[in-house]
Design an enzyme around this catalytic site. Structure first.
Site, short mmCIF file in Angstrom:
data_model
loop_
_atom_site.label_atom_id
_atom_site.label_comp_id
_atom_site.label_asym_id
_atom_site.label_seq_id
_atom_site.Cartn_x
_atom_site.Cartn_y
_atom_site.Cartn_z
N GLU A 174 0.95 -1.35 0.30
CA GLU A 174 0.03 -0.18 -0.21
C GLU A 174 1.03 1.32 -0.14
O GLU A 174 0.01 2.47 -1.14
CB GLU A 174 -0.82 0.20 1.03
N THR A 294 -12.68 8.99 -11.58
CA THR A 294 -11.82 7.88 -10.60
C THR A 294 -12.40 6.86 -10.30
O THR A 294 -10.77 6.44 -10.13
CB THR A 294 -11.08 8.94 -9.45
#
Length: 321
Positions: A174, A294
């Site tokens: 991440e 997005t």
């Protein structure tokens, strides 16, 4: 809403990542293109495209933000050549980068492409109006400046790909950190609390956009996209069906988190499909009739000055300033 937000943007074009929705003021926080900041910068460009490039206000906001990133020093390189986008907290720079930041190479490629197209269309229109040849009416102020940001974007994309290649599973964590003084080859660090994988789409999104906008980049993009897809197949796929996030990308056999993100289907797999699609015109980023938002959904573009009598946002901004 955009009118209200625009009035809060400082001259740098960069904003803190928290907004008091009740008071309508920015709250002291970090400046980041990662979590809580990424979509803001992406939508500055895409709102311009969504209005069929009729609303110059959105382009100006996007252009100012990208120039602000460059001037601020947030666009960095390690001494062994890895490009990154740092975070800023109270004027202190942190060489930390979320996987979310990997949307930026694709956005920079999209911005560079449409800036050039827009300038060429304006030039053709000017030539036509004055019945002149292109050389006769060429302007000194023709602006292709975002090409230089595309170059940085390609370097950043290589860093994003490296986030996958540095792990045992071939899947990205991440968050990564960069040790700016470490020996070459050891500048990227994965910390224990940041090693989980959430099936994020940003790297394959940028690989897809770069390939579809620049055919000579397709071999690289597809090779890396294939490696990422195979890693998901090997270590994220669940035998009974579906794909799971991982608790850590640095463990074999993988530790699955029993969770499949919705954006894995809506974006990650969609961009991989488009990356390998033989139909280059299918949902192409060069098709001005549509814009990918997005979350990977295709929205039809429109001209706000005539669409249901809407007031153009930039005119609203100017009128209220």
């Amino acid at each position: 809403a955009m009118c209200a937000v625009e009035r809060l943007i400082p001259p740098t074009g960069l904003v803190e990542s928290r907004l008091n929705a009740t008071g309508g003021v920015l709250l002291p926080d970090k400046v980041t293109l990662g979590a809580r900041g990424d979509s803001f910068y992406e939508y500055l460009l895409k709102q311009w495209l969504l209005t069929r490039r009729t609303d110059a206000g959105f382009w100006k906001l996007y252009d100012n933000a990208i120039r602000g990133l460059s001037k601020s020093g947030m666009l960095m390189r390690t001494h062994d050549g890895h490009a990154l986008v740092a975070e800023v907290v109270e004027d202190l720079f942190y060489p930390k980068m979320d996987h979310l930041v990997c949307f930026l190479p694709g956005t920079l490629a999209l911005g560079a492409y449409w800036q050039k197209q827009h300038e060429l269309e304006s030039l053709r229109k000017q030539c036509s109006e004055y019945h002149r040849t292109r050389n006769e009416c060429a302007r000194d102020d023709t602006d292709y400046s975002h090409i230089e940001y595309l170059v940085f974007g390609e370097e950043l994309l290589q860093t994003c790909v490296l986030m996958y290649e540095k792990t045992i599973t071939g899947l990205a964590p991440e968050i990564v950190w960069f040790n700016m003084s470490a020996p070459a080859g050891l500048t990227m660090e994965i910390r224990f609390d940041d090693a989980h994988n959430l099936q994020r789409p940003e790297t394959v999104e940028s690989l897809c956009l770069l390939c579809r906008l620049h055919a000579d980049r397709c071999d690289y993009s597809r090779a890396k996209g294939r490696e990422i897809f195979q890693a998901f197949q090997n270590f994220s796929r669940v035998e009974t069906g579906g794909y799971s996030s991982l608790h850590t990308v640095q463990q074999l056999p993988p530790s699955l988190s029993d969770n499949q993100e919705t954006f894995f289907l809506a974006e990650t797999l969609k961009y991989l499909y488009l990356l390998f699609s033989s139909d280059e015109g299918f949902l192409s980023p060069t098709d001005s009739r549509f814009v990918l938002n997005t979350e990977g959904h295709f929205l039809p573009s429109f001209e706000p000055s005539t669409h249901y009598g809407a007031v153009r946002p930039y005119e609203c901004i100017k009128a209220s300033s």
